[in-house]
Motif scaffolding. Structure first.
Motif, PDB file in Angstrom:
ATOM      1  N   VAL A 147       0.932  -1.001  -0.189  1.00 26.99           N
ATOM      2  CA  VAL A 147       0.125   0.031   0.255  1.00 26.99           C
ATOM      3  C   VAL A 147       0.994   1.181  -0.214  1.00 26.99           C
ATOM      4  CG1 VAL A 147      -1.671   1.358   1.076  1.00 26.99           C
ATOM      5  CG2 VAL A 147      -2.061  -1.418   1.287  1.00 26.99           C
ATOM      6  N   THR A 148       0.994   1.840  -1.096  1.00 28.83           N
ATOM      7  CA  THR A 148       1.149   3.761  -1.135  1.00 28.83           C
ATOM      8  C   THR A 148       0.972   4.350  -0.888  1.00 28.83           C
ATOM      9  OG1 THR A 148       1.458   3.659  -3.463  1.00 28.83           O
ATOM     10  CG2 THR A 148       3.354   2.476  -2.811  1.00 28.83           C
ATOM     11  N   THR A 149       1.268   5.773   0.292  1.00 29.39           N
ATOM     12  CA  THR A 149       1.219   6.881   0.202  1.00 29.39           C
ATOM     13  C   THR A 149       1.287   7.752  -0.246  1.00 29.39           C
ATOM     14  OG1 THR A 149       2.644   7.470   1.931  1.00 29.39           O
ATOM     15  CG2 THR A 149       0.323   5.095   2.402  1.00 29.39           C
ATOM     16  N   ALA A 150       0.694   8.941   0.015  1.00 31.80           N
ATOM     17  CA  ALA A 150       0.219  10.456  -0.686  1.00 31.80           C
ATOM     18  C   ALA A 150       1.986  10.776   0.096  1.00 31.80           C
ATOM     19  CB  ALA A 150      -0.110  11.100  -0.339  1.00 31.80           C
ATOM     20  N   GLY A 151       2.107  10.349   1.071  1.00 28.78           N
ATOM     21  CA  GLY A 151       3.480  10.417   2.044  1.00 28.78           C
ATOM     22  C   GLY A 151       5.172  10.282   0.848  1.00 28.78           C
ATOM     23  N   GLY A 152       4.901   9.407   0.716  1.00 30.77           N
ATOM     24  CA  GLY A 152       6.085   8.671   0.064  1.00 30.77           C
ATOM     25  C   GLY A 152       6.249   7.726   0.139  1.00 30.77           C
ATOM     26  N   SER A 153       5.825   6.839   1.787  1.00 30.88           N
ATOM     27  CA  SER A 153       5.960   5.753   2.354  1.00 30.88           C
ATOM     28  C   SER A 153       5.116   4.543   1.798  1.00 30.88           C
ATOM     29  CB  SER A 153       5.842   6.024   3.471  1.00 30.88           C
ATOM     30  OG  SER A 153       4.567   6.234   3.972  1.00 30.88           O
ATOM     31  N   PHE A 154       4.699   3.665   1.935  1.00 27.89           N
ATOM     32  CA  PHE A 154       4.390   2.720   1.567  1.00 27.89           C
ATOM     33  C   PHE A 154       4.425   1.472   3.033  1.00 27.89           C
ATOM     34  CE2 PHE A 154       8.916   0.413   0.877  1.00 27.89           C
ATOM     35  CZ  PHE A 154       8.576  -0.548   1.296  1.00 27.89           C
ATOM     36  N   ALA A 155       3.268   0.458   3.044  1.00 20.75           N
ATOM     37  CA  ALA A 155       3.254  -0.491   3.816  1.00 20.75           C
ATOM     38  C   ALA A 155       2.972  -2.319   3.576  1.00 20.75           C
ATOM     39  CB  ALA A 155       2.422  -0.456   4.792  1.00 20.75           C
ATOM     40  N   SER A 156       3.741  -2.977   3.891  1.00 23.84           N
ATOM     41  CA  SER A 156       3.500  -4.413   2.437  1.00 23.84           C
ATOM     42  C   SER A 156       2.876  -5.394   4.040  1.00 23.84           C
ATOM     43  CB  SER A 156       4.873  -4.922   2.441  1.00 23.84           C
ATOM     44  OG  SER A 156       5.642  -5.107   4.178  1.00 23.84           O
ATOM     45  N   ASP A 157       1.843  -5.686   4.021  1.00 25.11           N
ATOM     46  CA  ASP A 157       0.902  -7.173   4.611  1.00 25.11           C
ATOM     47  C   ASP A 157       1.362  -6.364   6.173  1.00 25.11           C
ATOM     48  OD1 ASP A 157       0.772  -8.886   2.692  1.00 25.11           O
ATOM     49  OD2 ASP A 157       2.343 -10.120   3.253  1.00 25.11           O
ATOM     50  N   GLY A 158       1.106  -5.038   6.322  1.00 23.34           N
ATOM     51  CA  GLY A 158       0.703  -4.377   7.432  1.00 23.34           C
ATOM     52  C   GLY A 158       1.749  -3.798   7.957  1.00 23.34           C
ATOM     53  N   VAL A 159       3.154  -3.860   7.735  1.00 22.85           N
ATOM     54  CA  VAL A 159       4.330  -3.417   8.091  1.00 22.85           C
ATOM     55  C   VAL A 159       4.420  -1.863   7.311  1.00 22.85           C
ATOM     56  CG1 VAL A 159       6.292  -4.127   8.516  1.00 22.85           C
ATOM     57  CG2 VAL A 159       5.679  -5.716   8.636  1.00 22.85           C
ATOM     58  N   ALA A 160       5.108  -0.645   8.276  1.00 26.71           N
ATOM     59  CA  ALA A 160       4.639   0.202   7.602  1.00 26.71           C
ATOM     60  C   ALA A 160       6.307   0.328   7.892  1.00 26.71           C
ATOM     61  CB  ALA A 160       3.792   1.017   8.770  1.00 26.71           C
ATOM     62  N   HIS A 161       6.694   1.015   6.175  1.00 25.07           N
ATOM     63  CA  HIS A 161       7.626   1.325   6.132  1.00 25.07           C
ATOM     64  C   HIS A 161       8.389   2.784   5.965  1.00 25.07           C
ATOM     65  CE1 HIS A 161       9.136  -2.770   5.068  1.00 25.07           C
ATOM     66  NE2 HIS A 161       7.741  -2.255   4.873  1.00 25.07           N
ATOM     67  N   SER A 162       7.725   3.831   6.847  1.00 29.89           N
ATOM     68  CA  SER A 162       7.693   5.207   6.851  1.00 29.89           C
ATOM     69  C   SER A 162       9.202   5.987   6.293  1.00 29.89           C
ATOM     70  CB  SER A 162       6.941   5.596   7.855  1.00 29.89           C
ATOM     71  OG  SER A 162       7.546   5.241   9.356  1.00 29.89           O
ATOM     72  N   ASP A 163       9.245   5.342   7.360  1.00 32.86           N
ATOM     73  CA  ASP A 163      11.479   6.297   7.118  1.00 32.86           C
ATOM     74  C   ASP A 163      12.205   5.422   5.951  1.00 32.86           C
ATOM     75  OD1 ASP A 163      13.619   7.450   6.916  1.00 32.86           O
ATOM     76  OD2 ASP A 163      13.888   7.100   8.831  1.00 32.86           O
ATOM     77  N   LEU A 164      12.357   6.287   4.702  1.00 35.19           N
ATOM     78  CA  LEU A 164      12.679   4.627   3.747  1.00 35.19           C
ATOM     79  C   LEU A 164      14.116   4.594   3.998  1.00 35.19           C
ATOM     80  CD1 LEU A 164      10.466   4.448   0.512  1.00 35.19           C
ATOM     81  CD2 LEU A 164      10.496   3.786   2.826  1.00 35.19           C
ATOM     82  N   SER A 165      14.644   5.879   4.465  1.00 35.74           N
ATOM     83  CA  SER A 165      15.778   6.603   4.086  1.00 35.74           C
ATOM     84  C   SER A 165      16.779   5.178   5.443  1.00 35.74           C
ATOM     85  CB  SER A 165      16.528   7.619   4.683  1.00 35.74           C
ATOM     86  OG  SER A 165      16.119   7.873   5.902  1.00 35.74           O
ATOM     87  N   GLY A 166      15.806   4.806   6.198  1.00 36.28           N
ATOM     88  CA  GLY A 166      16.504   4.246   8.253  1.00 36.28           C
ATOM     89  C   GLY A 166      16.322   2.703   7.543  1.00 36.28           C
ATOM     90  N   ALA A 167      17.580   2.352   7.872  1.00 34.28           N
ATOM     91  CA  ALA A 167      17.369   0.108   8.024  1.00 34.28           C
ATOM     92  C   ALA A 167      16.088  -0.342   9.062  1.00 34.28           C
ATOM     93  CB  ALA A 167      18.812  -0.703   7.938  1.00 34.28           C
ATOM     94  N   THR A 168      15.613  -0.672   8.705  1.00 34.16           N
ATOM     95  CA  THR A 168      15.038  -2.056  10.250  1.00 34.16           C
ATOM     96  C   THR A 168      14.734  -3.468   9.680  1.00 34.16           C
ATOM     97  OG1 THR A 168      13.379  -1.363   8.713  1.00 34.16           O
ATOM     98  CG2 THR A 168      12.936   0.694   9.985  1.00 34.16           C
ATOM     99  N   GLU A 169      14.012  -3.872  10.820  1.00 37.50           N
ATOM    100  CA  GLU A 169      14.033  -5.354  11.051  1.00 37.50           C
ATOM    101  C   GLU A 169      13.723  -5.735   9.140  1.00 37.50           C
ATOM    102  OE1 GLU A 169      12.369  -9.066  12.770  1.00 37.50           O
ATOM    103  OE2 GLU A 169      11.380  -7.152  13.170  1.00 37.50           O
ATOM    104  N   HIS A 170      13.046  -5.172   8.690  1.00 40.45           N
ATOM    105  CA  HIS A 170      12.197  -6.065   7.153  1.00 40.45           C
ATOM    106  C   HIS A 170      12.731  -4.444   5.832  1.00 40.45           C
ATOM    107  CE1 HIS A 170       9.643  -8.541   9.411  1.00 40.45           C
ATOM    108  NE2 HIS A 170       9.050  -8.211  10.179  1.00 40.45           N
TER     109      HIS A 170
END
Length: 403
Positions: A147-170
């Motif tokens: 799911v992509t958003t107007a804010g330039g982020s996305f979520a995959s299967d309920g996991v939000a990826h809001s800060d695309l410049s930082g690494a996370t578990e997923h």
């Protein structure tokens, strides 16, 4: 449909090893058009073959066309996408296993870059690459709902990826290297290309090897200063052409650098010990990228010729188009070394200028050049004649700058 035209003066400038940012911009547009045509052909081929992913590919294609132009072009121009489009189309034509539904990941990346709301289903995988952005690990093996958003982020299967410049578990974003000197900036995304045609002794990485990050930054910074100070026109072309660095490691000694014909804008390189080696490698590899894109516009060599030719830089005889690529790249290498007056530079210039002149003579006499190819090779020959006329007068040696 877009029609591309090139002014004869620009063609001649390219043939002489230059062309500048304007020529590079045109070549980038040409390569983008090729990628679009390949994607269109890919979708058609998948439908004709009744490929199980044909419907997904068609939907992604139609929705990609609705993405704002700048974001769509940024993803289509990404080297990984161009290489994938060529490979997938060729596999569909051959009836081999192919994944045209990966166009959904291209769509998702374009929507994220554009900040467009939407939902995309991407085939399940251990890792999903969003070209130009990064890689995420799905929490399920089923098709992943992005799911992509107007804010330039996305979520995959309920996991939000809001800060695309930082690494996370997923989520692992692409890395970046940059260098700036005297108002000219080089920015390189650190990523792979998906290319599998690598020499046996070379391995490609999607990230900088652990422990080498600071060394890469230092080498690139010094190499960029050398290019900008002594080879400003070359540096301008490098900045305009290259957008991705694929780090290499080698099983043997020495430095490795290469480009991929279908990944315009990418340079693959191992970490050199000497910044000047990195600088000349950038000058060398950008030539391959330019010529590969130019060959999309103009046939310069008979690609079906069975002829093989010997050149000084390879042990095995090469087809004429490979010789043309080698000559064009070593034209830049010779010019690079001509601008220094130390012992190593003189030896390198003598070595590569001699090899280049010899290969030009062989190409001119091969009978494999098209009419435009003859013009192109003649322009290169004129450059080598200027070397012979000017080297004794040291016209290219700038002794005001330290070596």
């Amino acid at each position: 449909m877009t029609t591309h035209e090139m002014d004869p003066a620009m063609f001649a400038a390219l043939a002489r090893g230059g062309g500048g940012p304007a020529a590079v911009a045109l070549l980038a547009e040409v390569r983008r058009s090729r990628t679009l045509l390949l994607v269109h052909a890919m979708v058609d081929l998948a439908e004709r073959a009744r490929h199980p992913a044909a419907a997904v590919a068609r939907t992604a294609y139609e929705q990609l066309r609705a993405v704002p132009t700048a974001a769509m072009c940024a993803v289509l121009d990404y080297p990984r996408v161009g290489a994938w489009a060529v490979r997938t189309t060729a596999r569909l034509q051959a009836g081999a296993a192919a994944a045209p539904d990966q166009l959904a990941a291209v769509l998702a990346a374009a929507r994220v870059r554009a900040g467009v709301d939407g939902v995309v289903e991407i085939p399940g995988a251990v890792a999903v690459v969003l070209p130009s952005l990064g890689t995420f690990r799905p929490v399920t093996s089923r098709p992943v709902r992005v799911v992509t958003t107007a804010g330039g982020s996305f979520a995959s299967d309920g996991v939000a990826h809001s800060d695309l410049s930082g690494a996370t578990e997923h989520w692992r974003p692409v890395g970046r290297l940059h260098a700036e000197h005297d108002g000219l900036r080089l920015t390189l995304v650190v990523d792979g290309t998906g290319e599998q045609n690598l020499p046996d002794q070379v391995r490609a990485h999607d990230t900088l090897p652990l422990g080498e990050e600071s060394r890469w930054w230092e080498r690139l910074s010094v190499a960029w200063c050398l290019l900008v100070e002594r080879h400003r026109p070359v540096a301008e072309e490098v900045a305009a052409t290259l957008s991705v660095l694929t780090p290499l490691s080698t099983s043997g000694s020495g430095h490795a650098a290469l480009t991929f014909a279908n990944a315009f804008g990418c340079v693959a390189m191992s970490l050199p010990d000497d910044p000047r080696v990195m600088a000349v490698a950038l000058a060398h590899e950008v030539q391959h990228g330019k010529l590969s894109a130019l060959l999309d516009l103009f046939p310069l060599v008979d690609s079906l010729s069975p002829r093989r030719m010997s050149v000084a830089w390879r042990r095995d005889p090469r087809p004429p188009v490979a010789v043309l690529q080698g000559v064009y790249a070593h034209l830049a290498v010779s010019a690079f070394w001509s601008r220094y007056d130390d012992r190593e530079a003189r030896a390198e210039f003598d070595r590569w200028s001699s090899a280049t002149r010899s290969a030009i003579r062989s190409l001119a006499a091969s009978g494999t050049l098209t009419e435009l190819g003859e013009i192109f090779v003649e322009q290169m020959r004129l450059v080598t004649d200027e070397w012979a006329d000017s080297r004794d007068q040291c016209q290219w040696v700038d002794k005001k700058l330290p070596i």
